[in-house]
Design a protein around this motif. Structure first.
Motif, PDB file in Angstrom:
ATOM      1  N   GLN A  40       0.813  -1.211   0.000  1.00  0.00           N
ATOM      2  CA  GLN A  40       0.000   0.000   0.000  1.00  0.00           C
ATOM      3  C   GLN A  40       0.852   1.270   0.000  1.00  0.00           C
ATOM      4  O   GLN A  40       0.451   2.289  -0.559  1.00  0.00           O
ATOM      5  CB  GLN A  40      -0.939   0.015   1.210  1.00  0.00           C
ATOM      6  CG  GLN A  40      -1.897   1.201   1.215  1.00  0.00           C
ATOM      7  CD  GLN A  40      -3.086   0.985   2.110  1.00  0.00           C
ATOM      8  OE1 GLN A  40      -3.411  -0.144   2.493  1.00  0.00           O
ATOM      9  NE2 GLN A  40      -3.770   2.054   2.462  1.00  0.00           N
ATOM     10  N   GLU A  41       2.034   1.208   0.607  1.00  0.00           N
ATOM     11  CA  GLU A  41       2.853   2.410   0.745  1.00  0.00           C
ATOM     12  C   GLU A  41       3.755   2.676  -0.459  1.00  0.00           C
ATOM     13  O   GLU A  41       4.069   3.830  -0.751  1.00  0.00           O
ATOM     14  CB  GLU A  41       3.714   2.312   2.013  1.00  0.00           C
ATOM     15  CG  GLU A  41       2.926   2.214   3.312  1.00  0.00           C
ATOM     16  CD  GLU A  41       2.062   3.425   3.569  1.00  0.00           C
ATOM     17  OE1 GLU A  41       2.435   4.524   3.107  1.00  0.00           O
ATOM     18  OE2 GLU A  41       1.018   3.286   4.211  1.00  0.00           O
ATOM     19  N   VAL A  42       4.181   1.638  -1.159  1.00  0.00           N
ATOM     20  CA  VAL A  42       5.135   1.844  -2.241  1.00  0.00           C
ATOM     21  C   VAL A  42       4.549   2.694  -3.380  1.00  0.00           C
ATOM     22  O   VAL A  42       5.287   3.504  -3.965  1.00  0.00           O
ATOM     23  CB  VAL A  42       5.695   0.496  -2.752  1.00  0.00           C
ATOM     24  CG1 VAL A  42       4.680  -0.278  -3.572  1.00  0.00           C
ATOM     25  CG2 VAL A  42       6.972   0.718  -3.547  1.00  0.00           C
ATOM     26  N   MET A  74     -13.345  -1.087  -2.980  1.00  0.00           N
ATOM     27  CA  MET A  74     -12.329  -1.990  -2.447  1.00  0.00           C
ATOM     28  C   MET A  74     -12.742  -2.545  -1.075  1.00  0.00           C
ATOM     29  O   MET A  74     -12.519  -3.719  -0.764  1.00  0.00           O
ATOM     30  CB  MET A  74     -10.984  -1.271  -2.333  1.00  0.00           C
ATOM     31  CG  MET A  74     -10.343  -0.912  -3.668  1.00  0.00           C
ATOM     32  SD  MET A  74      -9.929  -2.359  -4.707  1.00  0.00           S
ATOM     33  CE  MET A  74     -11.338  -2.362  -5.828  1.00  0.00           C
ATOM     34  N   ALA A  75     -13.357  -1.691  -0.254  1.00  0.00           N
ATOM     35  CA  ALA A  75     -13.825  -2.141   1.059  1.00  0.00           C
ATOM     36  C   ALA A  75     -14.932  -3.179   0.907  1.00  0.00           C
ATOM     37  O   ALA A  75     -14.959  -4.191   1.624  1.00  0.00           O
ATOM     38  CB  ALA A  75     -14.318  -0.947   1.878  1.00  0.00           C
ATOM     39  N   VAL A  76     -15.839  -2.930  -0.039  1.00  0.00           N
ATOM     40  CA  VAL A  76     -16.917  -3.892  -0.295  1.00  0.00           C
ATOM     41  C   VAL A  76     -16.346  -5.214  -0.798  1.00  0.00           C
ATOM     42  O   VAL A  76     -16.769  -6.295  -0.369  1.00  0.00           O
ATOM     43  CB  VAL A  76     -17.916  -3.316  -1.319  1.00  0.00           C
ATOM     44  CG1 VAL A  76     -18.913  -4.387  -1.764  1.00  0.00           C
ATOM     45  CG2 VAL A  76     -18.660  -2.121  -0.731  1.00  0.00           C
ATOM     46  N   LEU A  77     -15.349  -5.127  -1.692  1.00  0.00           N
ATOM     47  CA  LEU A  77     -14.723  -6.332  -2.230  1.00  0.00           C
ATOM     48  C   LEU A  77     -14.076  -7.163  -1.120  1.00  0.00           C
ATOM     49  O   LEU A  77     -14.248  -8.389  -1.064  1.00  0.00           O
ATOM     50  CB  LEU A  77     -13.678  -5.951  -3.273  1.00  0.00           C
ATOM     51  CG  LEU A  77     -12.838  -7.094  -3.862  1.00  0.00           C
ATOM     52  CD1 LEU A  77     -13.741  -8.101  -4.569  1.00  0.00           C
ATOM     53  CD2 LEU A  77     -11.781  -6.557  -4.821  1.00  0.00           C
ATOM     54  N   VAL A  95      -5.401  -5.529  -3.422  1.00  0.00           N
ATOM     55  CA  VAL A  95      -6.281  -4.430  -3.016  1.00  0.00           C
ATOM     56  C   VAL A  95      -5.473  -3.323  -2.348  1.00  0.00           C
ATOM     57  O   VAL A  95      -5.716  -2.133  -2.582  1.00  0.00           O
ATOM     58  CB  VAL A  95      -7.389  -4.940  -2.074  1.00  0.00           C
ATOM     59  CG1 VAL A  95      -8.126  -3.771  -1.420  1.00  0.00           C
ATOM     60  CG2 VAL A  95      -8.372  -5.813  -2.842  1.00  0.00           C
ATOM     61  N   ALA A  96      -4.495  -3.701  -1.532  1.00  0.00           N
ATOM     62  CA  ALA A  96      -3.653  -2.706  -0.865  1.00  0.00           C
ATOM     63  C   ALA A  96      -2.877  -1.886  -1.884  1.00  0.00           C
ATOM     64  O   ALA A  96      -2.778  -0.651  -1.771  1.00  0.00           O
ATOM     65  CB  ALA A  96      -2.692  -3.395   0.098  1.00  0.00           C
ATOM     66  N   PHE A  97      -2.333  -2.550  -2.904  1.00  0.00           N
ATOM     67  CA  PHE A  97      -1.570  -1.833  -3.927  1.00  0.00           C
ATOM     68  C   PHE A  97      -2.481  -0.896  -4.727  1.00  0.00           C
ATOM     69  O   PHE A  97      -2.119   0.260  -4.981  1.00  0.00           O
ATOM     70  CB  PHE A  97      -0.905  -2.831  -4.873  1.00  0.00           C
ATOM     71  CG  PHE A  97      -0.072  -2.177  -5.949  1.00  0.00           C
ATOM     72  CD1 PHE A  97       1.217  -1.747  -5.668  1.00  0.00           C
ATOM     73  CD2 PHE A  97      -0.582  -1.978  -7.223  1.00  0.00           C
ATOM     74  CE1 PHE A  97       1.991  -1.128  -6.650  1.00  0.00           C
ATOM     75  CE2 PHE A  97       0.181  -1.371  -8.209  1.00  0.00           C
ATOM     76  CZ  PHE A  97       1.471  -0.935  -7.912  1.00  0.00           C
TER      77      PHE A  97
END
Length: 239
Positions: A40-42, A74-77, A95-97
């Protein structure tokens, strides 16, 4: 906008805590907690500067609305995958990416909007209030997540986060965001804008020091929260 961002941030922290606990309890290896955080951070590290340049050229309301709807999806997924018992580390990392990629555009856009909504002599107050909502939400969100995890289960954490994005959507539809103006921003190339911004930081020692300090904290301190599920479970034995 402050209220909407605050509610959305609380929802994000609620989901983040639940997701971290799911990863730890299912995978049992701290590596996967770090992998999810890295994914998620990259994109933020790689593309946020570009996102700031794009925010000077495209309708900011459109960028922020698209970001909210995408993150809600994304939250629903994640919630659907969890309820159907198909939430594996592969889906979590993807999802994080994708979320990080969207945030690399929406985060600098949001900061630009905040400073454009108030007179110049009130920008410091606006920035302080924005920092307040972020830190307040990261204090309130995790305890709420803990209570929800115990009482109702992780699925509700995903549901609440999904609905929390509506708060920002409503705020963006209600407020008036000043239109982009000025020839330098509209006619200058993206690469030129990036070079100009970096050159300004290099020439301003105070700004460079602040950027360096923020980078050091982000790299060495903030990742501590990533591994708190391990501390809670294996060090404190508290579950």
């Amino acid at each position: 906008l402050w209220a909407g961002a605050f509610l959305s941030s609380v929802g994000t922290w609620i989901q983040d805590v639940a997701l971290s606990w799911i990863i730890h309890s299912r995978m049992g290896d701290p590596f996967y907690l770090g992998l999810r955080s890295f994914a998620q951070e990259v994109p933020l590290l790689a593309f946020m500067l570009l996102g700031g340049a794009v925010a000077d050229r495209i309708d900011r309301r459109l960028i922020l609305l698209a970001s909210q709807w995408f993150q809600m999806a994304m939250a629903v997924l994640l919630g659907v995958l969890y309820l159907t018992d198909r939430l594996g580390i592969g889906a979590i990392v993807l999802v994080a990416f994708a979320t990080g990629l969207m945030q690399s555009q929406s985060a600098p856009t949001y900061q630009a909007v905040i400073t454009s909504l108030v007179p110049k002599d009130r920008i410091a107050n606006a920035v302080a209030l924005n920092s307040l909502q972020f830190n307040l939400s990261r204090s309130i969100g995790p305890p709420i997540a803990a209570a929800l995890l115990v009482a109702l289960g992780a699925a509700w954490c995903f549901v609440i986060n999904a609905f929390s994005f509506l708060a920002v959507v409503v705020a963006l539809l209600l407020i008036r965001i000043p239109a982009l103006t000025g020839p330098p921003k509209t006619h200058q190339g993206v690469a030129s804008s990036l070079k100009e911004g970096l050159a300004y930081v290099r020439k301003a020692p105070d700004i460079a020091m602040i950027v360096g300090l923020a980078g050091a904290l982000s790299f060495f301190v903030f990742p501590l929260t990533t591994f708190l599920p391990v501390v809670a479970d294996e060090v404190l034995g508290s579950g």
